[in-house]
Scaffold this active site. Structure first.
Site, PDB file in Angstrom:
ATOM      1  N   GLU A   1       0.829  -1.211   0.000  1.00 30.79           N
ATOM      2  CA  GLU A   1       0.000   0.000   0.000  1.00 30.79           C
ATOM      3  C   GLU A   1       0.863   1.261   0.000  1.00 30.79           C
ATOM      4  O   GLU A   1       0.552   2.234  -0.672  1.00 30.79           O
ATOM      5  CB  GLU A   1      -0.949   0.011   1.216  1.00 30.79           C
ATOM      6  CG  GLU A   1      -2.046  -1.030   1.139  1.00 30.79           C
ATOM      7  CD  GLU A   1      -2.971  -0.841  -0.048  1.00 30.79           C
ATOM      8  OE1 GLU A   1      -3.022   0.265  -0.609  1.00 30.79           O
ATOM      9  OE2 GLU A   1      -3.635  -1.823  -0.429  1.00 30.79           O
TER      10      GLU A   1
ATOM     11  N   TYR B   1      -6.378   6.361   4.648  1.00 32.27           N
ATOM     12  CA  TYR B   1      -6.483   5.347   3.589  1.00 32.27           C
ATOM     13  C   TYR B   1      -5.680   4.090   3.940  1.00 32.27           C
ATOM     14  O   TYR B   1      -6.191   2.968   3.894  1.00 32.27           O
ATOM     15  CB  TYR B   1      -5.993   5.916   2.232  1.00 32.27           C
ATOM     16  CG  TYR B   1      -5.714   4.806   1.271  1.00 32.27           C
ATOM     17  CD1 TYR B   1      -6.757   4.218   0.572  1.00 32.27           C
ATOM     18  CD2 TYR B   1      -4.432   4.271   1.133  1.00 32.27           C
ATOM     19  CE1 TYR B   1      -6.529   3.137  -0.254  1.00 32.27           C
ATOM     20  CE2 TYR B   1      -4.191   3.196   0.320  1.00 32.27           C
ATOM     21  CZ  TYR B   1      -5.243   2.628  -0.382  1.00 32.27           C
ATOM     22  OH  TYR B   1      -5.010   1.554  -1.169  1.00 32.27           O
TER      23      TYR B   1
ATOM     24  N   ASP C   1      -9.505   5.810  -2.343  1.00 27.30           N
ATOM     25  CA  ASP C   1      -8.337   6.368  -3.037  1.00 27.30           C
ATOM     26  C   ASP C   1      -8.857   6.967  -4.351  1.00 27.30           C
ATOM     27  O   ASP C   1     -10.077   7.040  -4.552  1.00 27.30           O
ATOM     28  CB  ASP C   1      -7.243   5.298  -3.264  1.00 27.30           C
ATOM     29  CG  ASP C   1      -7.654   4.262  -4.299  1.00 27.30           C
ATOM     30  OD1 ASP C   1      -8.846   4.232  -4.693  1.00 27.30           O
ATOM     31  OD2 ASP C   1      -6.795   3.484  -4.734  1.00 27.30           O
TER      32      ASP C   1
END
Ligand code: SF4
Length: 327
Positions: free
Chosen positions: A46, A129, A147
């Site tokens: 990520e 996020y 996102d």
């Protein structure tokens, strides 16, 4: 909302989840980080995928895991080694923050990843996020992610612009609470490969029946004009070594990273050995590289060519050295 409308909205959300998850099961790309739900690997992917394309991340992800296979190994590494493994991916603050967070996890949690979104957000470099992505994918917590890809899908499905908290609410309303990790990845995947910014593939979209837009929403975004700048570097080389300088520890951009010595701008008849283009956020650089003695050698160092892949180079230095076939 009257009862009939509420039932219809619930059926619509259930249909959306079912179709999206079925599509994801059949069509998802086979990416290395999808082979595991280990929070360290989810976290690494990520962070790397922020501001970087999937194709560019794959090699770095595998190499980073080879060098630092666990959060404990990462915490124990030297910062220079971590930055060297990140070298070329850009946005080095991400690597520094990961390194700092790994130390916190080892020091305060005995190397065990926190599972809740709230605890994850307390780690350096972990925003809303990333915390939601790790909590849902690695720990199956029912929290939605937003996102750029998810934002686009949500807006097109809703047929209107959504901003700030509205986006998170819309994402959480649609979330499949039983399979939150798969759902979040499915939304991101749909945005990445079907509901693309330009020319979305609506005819192959699993949720076309629930989509209000079925195409691009009318654009309202302003285009940021690119600035142009010229910059020159000395490529100073002697037997098997190249002369590089290190950015200051307190530099606001890319501190501690190695690069070629910059030169004053050139006017006149001579021309550089080669030129290339380099873009950083809103600036396009026209780069001239001159094979000559660097001015002010006092603050730099001769680096043997075989050590170049072990030090943290700026993205531009790496590009120049590759073009010069030294790397
Ligand atoms: Fe995106 Fe088209 Fe699917 Fe709507 S139908 S979600 S616009 S790909």
């Amino acid at each position: 909302m009257d009862l009939q409308l509420e039932v219809r909205a619930r059926n619509e959300r259930n249909g959306f989840r079912r179709r999206l998850l079925a599509w994801y099961g059949n069509h998802r790309r086979d990416l290395p980080w999808r082979a595991s739900r280990d929070p360290y690997r989810v976290w690494l992917s990520e962070i790397m995928l922020q501001q970087t394309r999937v194709a560019a991340v794959i090699g770095y992800y595998q190499e980073f895991l080879r060098r630092f296979p666990t959060v404990t190994k990462l915490a124990a590494a030297r910062e220079a080694g971590v930055l060297a493994a990140w070298s070329g991916l850009g946005y080095y603050r991400r690597a520094r923050m990961m390194h700092a967070a790994a130390k916190v996890i080892v020091r305060e949690q005995g190397g065990r990843f926190p599972a809740s979104e709230k605890e994850l957000r307390a780690l350096p470099g972990v925003g809303r996020y990333t915390a939601a992505a790790i909590a849902s994918i690695a720990f199956n917590k029912p929290v939605a992610v937003v996102d750029g890809n998810v934002e686009r899908v949500l807006q097109r499905v809703a047929g209107k612009r959504l901003a700030g908290e509205e986006l998170w609410t819309a994402a959480n309303d649609r979330l499949d609470a039983k399979r939150p990790g798969d759902f979040n990845q499915a939304m991101m995947e749909l945005g990445a490969v079907v509901c693309t910014p330009r020319a979305p593939g609506c005819l192959t979209c699993p949720v076309i029946e629930m989509c209000a837009t079925r195409g691009e929403l009318a654009a309202t975004a302003k285009v940021v004009p690119q600035k142009k700048r010229e910059i020159h570097y000395a490529l100073d080389q002697r037997d098997g070594e190249v002369f590089l300088v290190q950015r200051a520890r307190d530099a606001s951009l890319m501190p501690d990273m190695w690069e070629l010595p910059e030169m004053a701008s050139r006017n006149g008849a001579s021309s550089p050995s080669f030129t290339l283009r380099h873009s950083v956020t809103v600036t396009d650089y026209a780069v001239g590289v001159w094979r000559e003695v660097a001015a002010g050698r006092a603050r730099g160092k001769w680096i043997p060519l075989e050590q170049l892949d072990r030090i943290a180079l700026t993205g531009l230095a790496r590009k120049i050295l590759r073009r010069a076939e030294m790397l």
